[in-house]
Design an enzyme around this catalytic site. Structure first.
Site, PDB file in Angstrom:
ATOM      1  N   ILE A 154       0.885  -1.164   0.000  1.00 36.00           N
ATOM      2  CA  ILE A 154       0.000   0.000   0.000  1.00 36.00           C
ATOM      3  C   ILE A 154       0.923   1.214   0.000  1.00 36.00           C
ATOM      4  O   ILE A 154       1.848   1.289   0.805  1.00 36.00           O
ATOM      5  CB  ILE A 154      -0.902   0.040   1.250  1.00 36.00           C
ATOM      6  N   GLU A 155       0.680   2.132  -0.907  1.00 34.78           N
ATOM      7  CA  GLU A 155       1.597   3.271  -1.035  1.00 34.78           C
ATOM      8  C   GLU A 155       0.824   4.576  -1.180  1.00 34.78           C
ATOM      9  O   GLU A 155      -0.133   4.653  -1.954  1.00 34.78           O
ATOM     10  CB  GLU A 155       2.509   3.056  -2.252  1.00 34.78           C
ATOM     11  N   HIS A 169      -1.268  -2.922  -4.285  1.00 36.05           N
ATOM     12  CA  HIS A 169      -0.982  -4.105  -5.099  1.00 36.05           C
ATOM     13  C   HIS A 169      -1.280  -5.337  -4.267  1.00 36.05           C
ATOM     14  O   HIS A 169      -0.686  -5.533  -3.206  1.00 36.05           O
ATOM     15  CB  HIS A 169       0.501  -4.081  -5.506  1.00 36.05           C
ATOM     16  N   ASN A 261      -2.497 -11.097 -13.635  1.00 35.34           N
ATOM     17  CA  ASN A 261      -2.313 -12.559 -13.636  1.00 35.34           C
ATOM     18  C   ASN A 261      -3.637 -13.228 -13.974  1.00 35.34           C
ATOM     19  O   ASN A 261      -4.472 -13.431 -13.080  1.00 35.34           O
ATOM     20  CB  ASN A 261      -1.850 -13.059 -12.254  1.00 35.34           C
ATOM     21  N   SER A 294       9.422   0.583  -7.684  1.00 30.26           N
ATOM     22  CA  SER A 294       9.731  -0.007  -6.385  1.00 30.26           C
ATOM     23  C   SER A 294       9.373   1.027  -5.321  1.00 30.26           C
ATOM     24  O   SER A 294       8.935   2.137  -5.632  1.00 30.26           O
ATOM     25  CB  SER A 294      11.214  -0.346  -6.289  1.00 30.26           C
ATOM     26  N   HIS A 316       3.838  -5.072 -16.058  1.00 28.12           N
ATOM     27  CA  HIS A 316       3.001  -4.932 -14.859  1.00 28.12           C
ATOM     28  C   HIS A 316       3.761  -4.224 -13.745  1.00 28.12           C
ATOM     29  O   HIS A 316       3.201  -3.992 -12.675  1.00 28.12           O
ATOM     30  CB  HIS A 316       2.506  -6.294 -14.381  1.00 28.12           C
ATOM     31  N   ALA A 318       8.155  -2.815 -12.551  1.00 31.64           N
ATOM     32  CA  ALA A 318       9.552  -2.667 -12.942  1.00 31.64           C
ATOM     33  C   ALA A 318      10.177  -4.014 -13.262  1.00 31.64           C
ATOM     34  O   ALA A 318      10.992  -4.137 -14.170  1.00 31.64           O
ATOM     35  CB  ALA A 318      10.334  -1.974 -11.822  1.00 31.64           C
ATOM     36  N   LYS A 389       4.529  -2.434   3.343  1.00 32.42           N
ATOM     37  CA  LYS A 389       4.730  -3.692   2.636  1.00 32.42           C
ATOM     38  C   LYS A 389       4.056  -4.836   3.391  1.00 32.42           C
ATOM     39  O   LYS A 389       3.813  -4.756   4.594  1.00 32.42           O
ATOM     40  CB  LYS A 389       6.233  -3.994   2.513  1.00 32.42           C
TER      41      LYS A 389
END
EC number: 6.5.1.8
Length: 390
Positions: A154-155, A169, A261, A294, A316, A318, A389
């Site tokens: 989560i960012e 993600h 995916n 990243s 999808h 880096a 993370k």
């Protein structure tokens, strides 16, 4: 983009280089008798299980569970807010927002301690006909709205105009893994019984269209794709609740969502084929997608250009340049932490083990984006502010 011919099959590669293990997996894919037209490898390509991550494989009348992978439906979502990052203090960011997210969203392998409402699960599926999904119905009400581990995150981010964004993600959690493993094992047994030409050592066992096993896998795969979206949607809702409590007056635009995916029926070069995207994103003309970097680099909101050579796909993310084991063994903890702190990023690195998700474990996102300008156009560039993370 470069084109190679391997076993008389064209392979189109958008990466500057491909590691030896991934190249061997690409060669393995070219031996498949049902491979359609060509292979496409995105700029983030690297070795996976059976098939490279960052690969796009079109097949005639078969599905390969391992070419979809264990985290079925894994993908990205992002939301833009009306709040300027410059108006968020470090105290609010760290104590209210980051702590609030951690309190509401289980991370890593942890689940909710209380069952989540049925309304958060997928609708419109015939669950009674599904072997794995039906068996997991009591468990997934504790898993929906949880992040998972590995490279899931989560960012909080800011765009070039200073607006706050949320990106996350995640995928189908343990459900997707169990579905993949069940049908991959079944496919292996059937392929052995049929004496197929596909070498079992390649980990590419298949299920043919028209068989009962294909129908069952397809139904459960689609449920997993929907469950993964439900999972991301609930987490995004919880993040927005935390932000609303900490930042009065904040509002959000509709959520952008894209999976990377899955397998899907699509028409390419005049034929209906099954396209497997394993760590690859749909980039059909006009489709809005997400390509994360990243935790120390930029991420991108992009728009597809509909390039037929990539089967309307793009990267999808880096993509890894170091395996998890190699990253832990070789990267300098203090150097990676210093790099993040110099940028003012509230990061998720605490120990040498966390090097598996350090910036140095990934390819240069700017190079990855530059290598696919024929696949996508950039809409928004986002820079990380704070990262959680799994």
């Amino acid at each position: 983009m470069q084109t190679k011919v391997i076993n008389n099959k064209p392979v189109m590669i958008w990466a500057n280089s491909v590691d030896a293990k991934a190249m061997q997996q690409i060669e393995n894919l070219t031996t498949l008798p049902f491979l359609f037209h060509h292979l496409a490898m995105m700029p983030d390509v690297h070795a996976g299980m059976g098939m490279p991550i960052g690969g796009v494989l079109a097949c005639k009348d078969v599905v390969i569970p391992n070419a979809v992978g264990v985290d079925i439906g894994c993908g990205m979502c992002a939301v833009k807010s009306n709040y300027q990052v410059s108006n968020i203090s470090q105290e609010v960011l760290r104590k209210q927002i980051m702590n609030g997210i951690r309190q509401r969203i289980p991370l890593g392998m942890t689940h909710h301690t209380e069952a989540q409402a049925q309304e958060y699960l997928p609708k419109g599926h015939h669950i009674e006909q599904m072997e794995v999904v039906k068996r997991r119905q009591e468990a997934i009400v504790y898993e929906v709205g949880t992040l998972g581990g590995g490279n899931h995150f989560i960012e909080l981010q800011k765009d070039e105009d200073g607006w706050l964004w949320v990106m996350l993600h995640s995928g189908s959690r343990n459900l997707g893994k169990l579905v993949c493993e069940h049908y991959d094992k079944l496919a292996q047994q059937l392929n052995a019984r049929w004496h197929t030409r596909v070498d079992p050592k390649l980990r590419l066992a298949f299920l043919p269209v028209g068989t009962e096993e294909f129908k069952k896998y397809w139904a459960e795969m689609q449920y997993c794709v929907d469950f993964a979206l439900c999972n991301r949607r609930l987490m995004m809702q919880r993040v927005q609740e935390v932000l609303a409590e900490a930042l009065p007056g904040i509002a959000f635009e509709p959520m952008i969502n894209i999976a990377h995916n899955y397998a899907a029926w699509e028409n390419h070069h005049g034929q209906n084929v099954i396209v497997h995207r394993k760590g690859a994103t749909l980039a059909r003309q006009g489709v809005v997608g997400i390509i994360p970097g990243s935790q120390g680099t930029a991420s991108y909101i992009v728009e597809g250009l509909g390039n037929a050579s990539s089967f309307n796909s793009c990267s999808h993310g880096a993509g890894r340049v170091l395996s998890r084991t190699a990253a832990i063994a070789s990267l300098d903890l203090q150097a990676e932490v210093s790099q993040l702190e110099a940028k003012g990023i509230v990061h998720a690195i605490r120990s040498q083990k966390d090097m598996q998700e350090a910036t140095g474990a990934y390819k240069d996102i700017e190079e990855v984006i530059a290598n696919q300008t024929d696949l996508i156009k950039v809409k928004t560039r986002l820079l990380p502010i704070a990262v959680i993370k799994g």
